[in-house]
Design an enzyme around this catalytic site. Sequence first.
Site, PDB file in Angstrom:
ATOM      1  N   ASP A 104       0.854  -1.179   0.000  1.00 10.36           N
ATOM      2  CA  ASP A 104       0.000   0.000   0.000  1.00 10.36           C
ATOM      3  C   ASP A 104       0.905   1.249   0.000  1.00 10.36           C
ATOM      4  OD1 ASP A 104      -2.884   1.025   0.354  1.00 10.36           O
ATOM      5  OD2 ASP A 104      -1.963   1.850   2.159  1.00 10.36           O
ATOM      6  N   TYR A 216      -2.401  11.241   2.397  1.00  8.98           N
ATOM      7  CA  TYR A 216      -3.235  11.355   1.197  1.00  8.98           C
ATOM      8  C   TYR A 216      -3.154  12.755   0.594  1.00  8.98           C
ATOM      9  CZ  TYR A 216      -5.331   6.817   2.161  1.00  8.98           C
ATOM     10  OH  TYR A 216      -5.525   5.476   2.360  1.00  8.98           O
ATOM     11  N   HIS A 271      -6.530  -6.937  -0.681  1.00  9.60           N
ATOM     12  CA  HIS A 271      -5.516  -5.885  -0.643  1.00  9.60           C
ATOM     13  C   HIS A 271      -4.401  -6.122   0.375  1.00  9.60           C
ATOM     14  CE1 HIS A 271      -3.863  -1.944  -1.246  1.00  9.60           C
ATOM     15  NE2 HIS A 271      -4.252  -1.466  -0.081  1.00  9.60           N
TER      16      HIS A 271
END
Length: 293
Positions: A104, A216, A271
């Site tokens: 990730d 982010y 994931h």
Amino acid sequence: MMFDHEGSPVRTGRAAVNGTTLHYRTAGSGPAVVLLHGVPKTSYHWRYLVPKLTPDHTVVVPDLRGLGDSARPLDGYDSATMSDDIAELMMHLGHETYAVAGEDWGAVIGYQLAARHRDRVTALVFAEALFPGFGFEDHTALTPEDISSGMHLWHLGFYFQPDVPEMLIAGHERELITYMIKYERSRPDSATPDAVDEYVRCYSMPGGIRAMLSIYRAMFVDAEQNRRTARRKLDIPVLALGGSAFIGDRNQSQMRLMAHDVTGHTFDAGHDLAEEVPDEMADVLLPFLATHQ
């Protein structure tokens, strides 16, 4: 608690590096490998992989800047700065060369670590990540294709809005984290209560959600960094790992833009490979590291 292959608790410590302080765990002996977690997780994500690595490797498992039990500075959440954190940590611990495995956001940071510190990183494992600047942003679009494929990354736009996410998430960290990590997995039960509790503990601490959102919100900076470093491909071997129910073989196609020597494997998983299919992941990871260290 995290344990090595003998069942002994791993060593823990803190190091002042690159203008912040990182918490890390370490165990084992042999060539060094550093494991970089993603969001909304911490270094605890690697608990199943660590004892599989420690017989033959010195494993370093840090909490990334702002996450886990590391310090939460106000800035420095772009992937290049966070990769420099790890480079300084590894030097602090006496590891001049090492392999990197990231998942990730940890994979994007791991790529920047390999690109910015080419004389240090011997091999890169890139698991389940999308590169800012190379298609990540496309999945924020509300399209039938993104919805049907499970790749509508609605939360990116939400996280970019200043102040509102902090207001809405406060007091609901458990609900958000539980939803996010169960939704992205083929095996929701692999999000075990102990892991959920650990992630909630860390992200509920002062500054925990702010730090997560800051990662982010640095995506446009990351995109420029990735486009710049991609002009010179990596020469080290890269293993790209994906889960068929999430990013899948796109991990390989992305990495071929970034590196010359890329091999890949796609698991029947979602994931979070190291928690969903740790045994299968180790079966692929260990031979790669043994060959390329």
